[in-house]
Design a protein around this motif. Sequence first.
Motif, mmCIF file in Angstrom:
data_model
loop_
_atom_site.group_PDB
_atom_site.id
_atom_site.type_symbol
_atom_site.label_atom_id
_atom_site.label_comp_id
_atom_site.label_asym_id
_atom_site.label_seq_id
_atom_site.Cartn_x
_atom_site.Cartn_y
_atom_site.Cartn_z
ATOM 1 N N ILE A 181 -13.368 2.956 -4.830
ATOM 2 C CA ILE A 181 -12.528 1.357 -4.879
ATOM 3 C C ILE A 181 -12.896 1.572 -6.496
ATOM 4 O O ILE A 181 -13.147 1.173 -7.262
ATOM 5 N N GLU A 225 0.855 -1.399 -0.248
ATOM 6 C CA GLU A 225 -0.186 0.034 -0.436
ATOM 7 C C GLU A 225 0.677 1.062 -0.149
ATOM 8 O O GLU A 225 2.045 1.103 0.778
ATOM 9 N N CYS A 262 -2.622 -0.045 -3.961
ATOM 10 C CA CYS A 262 -2.329 -1.234 -3.616
ATOM 11 C C CYS A 262 -1.680 -1.654 -4.877
ATOM 12 O O CYS A 262 -2.084 -2.509 -5.603
ATOM 13 N N MET A 273 -10.888 -7.806 -4.195
ATOM 14 C CA MET A 273 -9.760 -7.141 -3.628
ATOM 15 C C MET A 273 -10.716 -6.181 -2.520
ATOM 16 O O MET A 273 -11.620 -5.747 -2.638
ATOM 17 N N TYR A 332 -5.019 1.884 7.444
ATOM 18 C CA TYR A 332 -5.577 1.535 6.172
ATOM 19 C C TYR A 332 -5.475 -0.020 4.810
ATOM 20 O O TYR A 332 -3.574 0.234 4.844
ATOM 21 N N ARG A 343 -9.655 -0.235 -9.461
ATOM 22 C CA ARG A 343 -9.042 -1.100 -9.981
ATOM 23 C C ARG A 343 -8.316 -1.618 -11.217
ATOM 24 O O ARG A 343 -9.738 -1.327 -12.073
ATOM 25 N N CYS A 392 -4.991 -2.898 2.002
ATOM 26 C CA CYS A 392 -5.787 -3.743 1.659
ATOM 27 C C CYS A 392 -5.534 -5.280 1.518
ATOM 28 O O CYS A 392 -4.185 -5.765 2.309
ATOM 29 N N TRP A 409 -10.118 -3.207 0.906
ATOM 30 C CA TRP A 409 -9.366 -2.186 1.486
ATOM 31 C C TRP A 409 -10.293 -2.586 3.029
ATOM 32 O O TRP A 409 -11.440 -2.581 3.296
#
Length: 123
Positions: free
Chosen positions: A70, A6, A22, A34, A94, A72, A96, A36
């Motif tokens: 979120i 991260e 991440c 994935m 935080y 990706r 991931c 968080w």
Amino acid sequence: QVQLVESGGGLVQAGGSLRLSCAASGRTFSSYAMGWFRQTPGKEREFVAAISGSGGSTYYADSVKGRFTISRDNAKNTVYLQMNSLKPEDTAVYYCAASSGGLVLRAPLYDYWGQGTQVTVSS
């Protein structure tokens, strides 16, 4: 084996924004959902958001819905968490995590974890 790293944490004033990243190792990133999570001292790890392997499905905790996003990029093996309208109660480490079992919300169902990044929101 998947390794997660991260980045992007830091100190921000209330109402500000941060974007966490991440980066994942391995050639099968798109096969993992994935997530968080965040954690403060003395508390259990709390679900924040999750995204399916394709990116087509997402899920958010009620506490961050409408403020966090979120996403990706499977070509870059990276998942992001855009955090807007930050509040002091968002202060946490935080993490991931990667799940081979699909889009899940519970921390024990995730297979791999990053080392965490600190987010501090001042009032």
